[in-house]
Design an enzyme around this catalytic site. Structure first.
Site, PDB file in Angstrom:
ATOM      1  N   THR A  45      -0.949  18.009  -1.913  1.00 17.67           N
ATOM      2  CA  THR A  45      -0.483  16.878  -2.709  1.00 17.67           C
ATOM      3  C   THR A  45       1.037  16.802  -2.654  1.00 17.67           C
ATOM      4  O   THR A  45       1.722  17.791  -2.409  1.00 17.67           O
ATOM      5  CB  THR A  45      -0.946  17.021  -4.176  1.00 17.67           C
ATOM      6  OG1 THR A  45      -0.653  15.811  -4.877  1.00 17.67           O
ATOM      7  CG2 THR A  45      -0.268  18.185  -4.874  1.00 17.67           C
ATOM      8  N   THR A  74      -4.619  18.457  -2.488  1.00 18.52           N
ATOM      9  CA  THR A  74      -4.702  17.067  -2.916  1.00 18.52           C
ATOM     10  C   THR A  74      -5.614  16.922  -4.130  1.00 18.52           C
ATOM     11  O   THR A  74      -6.646  17.595  -4.240  1.00 18.52           O
ATOM     12  CB  THR A  74      -5.225  16.170  -1.777  1.00 18.52           C
ATOM     13  OG1 THR A  74      -5.459  14.853  -2.288  1.00 18.52           O
ATOM     14  CG2 THR A  74      -6.526  16.704  -1.185  1.00 18.52           C
ATOM     15  N   GLU A  76      -7.526  14.618  -4.708  1.00 19.95           N
ATOM     16  CA  GLU A  76      -8.770  13.946  -4.331  1.00 19.95           C
ATOM     17  C   GLU A  76      -9.701  14.849  -3.520  1.00 19.95           C
ATOM     18  O   GLU A  76     -10.570  14.369  -2.792  1.00 19.95           O
ATOM     19  CB  GLU A  76      -8.446  12.668  -3.562  1.00 19.95           C
ATOM     20  CG  GLU A  76      -7.758  11.638  -4.456  1.00 19.95           C
ATOM     21  CD  GLU A  76      -7.331  10.373  -3.755  1.00 19.95           C
ATOM     22  OE1 GLU A  76      -7.358   9.319  -4.391  1.00 19.95           O
ATOM     23  OE2 GLU A  76      -6.957  10.438  -2.570  1.00 19.95           O
ATOM     24  N   HIS A 158      -8.588   0.699  -4.295  1.00 17.51           N
ATOM     25  CA  HIS A 158      -8.072   2.008  -3.917  1.00 17.51           C
ATOM     26  C   HIS A 158      -7.747   2.106  -2.432  1.00 17.51           C
ATOM     27  O   HIS A 158      -6.586   2.171  -2.061  1.00 17.51           O
ATOM     28  CB  HIS A 158      -9.087   3.080  -4.327  1.00 17.51           C
ATOM     29  CG  HIS A 158      -8.587   4.475  -4.178  1.00 17.51           C
ATOM     30  ND1 HIS A 158      -9.242   5.558  -4.723  1.00 17.51           N
ATOM     31  CD2 HIS A 158      -7.511   4.996  -3.529  1.00 17.51           C
ATOM     32  CE1 HIS A 158      -8.571   6.666  -4.439  1.00 17.51           C
ATOM     33  NE2 HIS A 158      -7.525   6.348  -3.704  1.00 17.51           N
TER      34      HIS A 158
END
Length: 230
Positions: A45, A74, A76, A158
């Site tokens: 990230t 990250t 996600e 997104h």
């Protein structure tokens, strides 16, 4: 056999390509590769995908726990883990925000019309998942119905996620999604579309089986799942 070092270098390369093509901006997007021993090599990230180094990557287990690397993984990662758990054939994942395709996602419009034969052959439909908050389990849950049958998914408000048997193939699917979105946008601007007929689609699916094998995602036509969100 591809080494871990090679995978790190590939992530750097394709991350730079995403950035150069404006598929990501600032520190957006993430990429990952499945390693031996139920380990996942993934981007950290807070790093531009155009400025990564091989040493920046993080290794996590299938629970998302960091087992190697100095940076934070990250936020996600849950999306990646869902795809790897659901699809044993998937070896690499790319998540990005290509502008045109993300525009369709933000408008609540899936890319499911069979307008281009190459897209039917390579990706079939590109469905639209409902919105899920990034960095939460909600995001993975929105993708779950589509992951078994598709290799590319629009994510409402997104971006896009694509995946395949290699990082190269996952990246190429991202390029295909954005290219198709640009073509679809032109048909919208022209005020008309000329989708392939069912008999033509069936011929393409037969050819796809011949060239790519019987076991391939990219279902066509789309199952009866909600596809437009306001």
């Amino acid at each position: 056999m591809v080494t871990e070092r090679k995978h790190r270098e590939e992530i750097v390369r394709y991350g730079r390509m995403l950035h150069e093509r404006s598929f990501v901006a600032a520190m957006d997007g993430n990429l990952s590769v499945r390693l031996k021993g139920n380990r996942i090599l993934v981007t950290p990230t807070g790093v531009s995908k155009g400025a990564m180094r091989p040493s920046d990557m993080v290794i996590v287990d299938l629970d998302g726990q960091r087992i190697a690397g100095n940076r934070n993984v990250t936020s996600e990662i849950g999306m990646h883990l869902l795809i790897y758990r659901t699809r044993p054939d998937v070896q690499a994942i790319v998540h990005a925000h290509p502008p045109t395709a993300t525009g369709f996602a933000a408008a609540g419009v899936p890319l499911t019309e069979p307008l281009v034969c190459e897209v039917v052959m390579g990706l079939g439909c590109i469905p639209l998942a409902r919105y899920g908050t990034p960095g939460t389990s909600e995001l993975a849950q929105t993708l779950e119905p589509f992951v078994p049958n598709y290799d590319a998914i629009l994510m409402s408000n997104h971006g896009v996620v694509t995946y395949g048997d290699t990082l190269e193939h996952a990246y190429m699917k991202m390029e295909t999604v954005e290219h198709f979105a640009q073509i679809a946008l032109v048909t919208h601007l022209l005020g008309r579309q000329q989708p392939l007929k069912q008999v033509e689609i069936e011929k393409l699916l037969l050819a796809r089986t011949k060239y790519f094998g019987a076991k391939m995602a990219a279902a066509m036509p789309l199952p009866n799942l909600p596809q437009k969100y306001s």
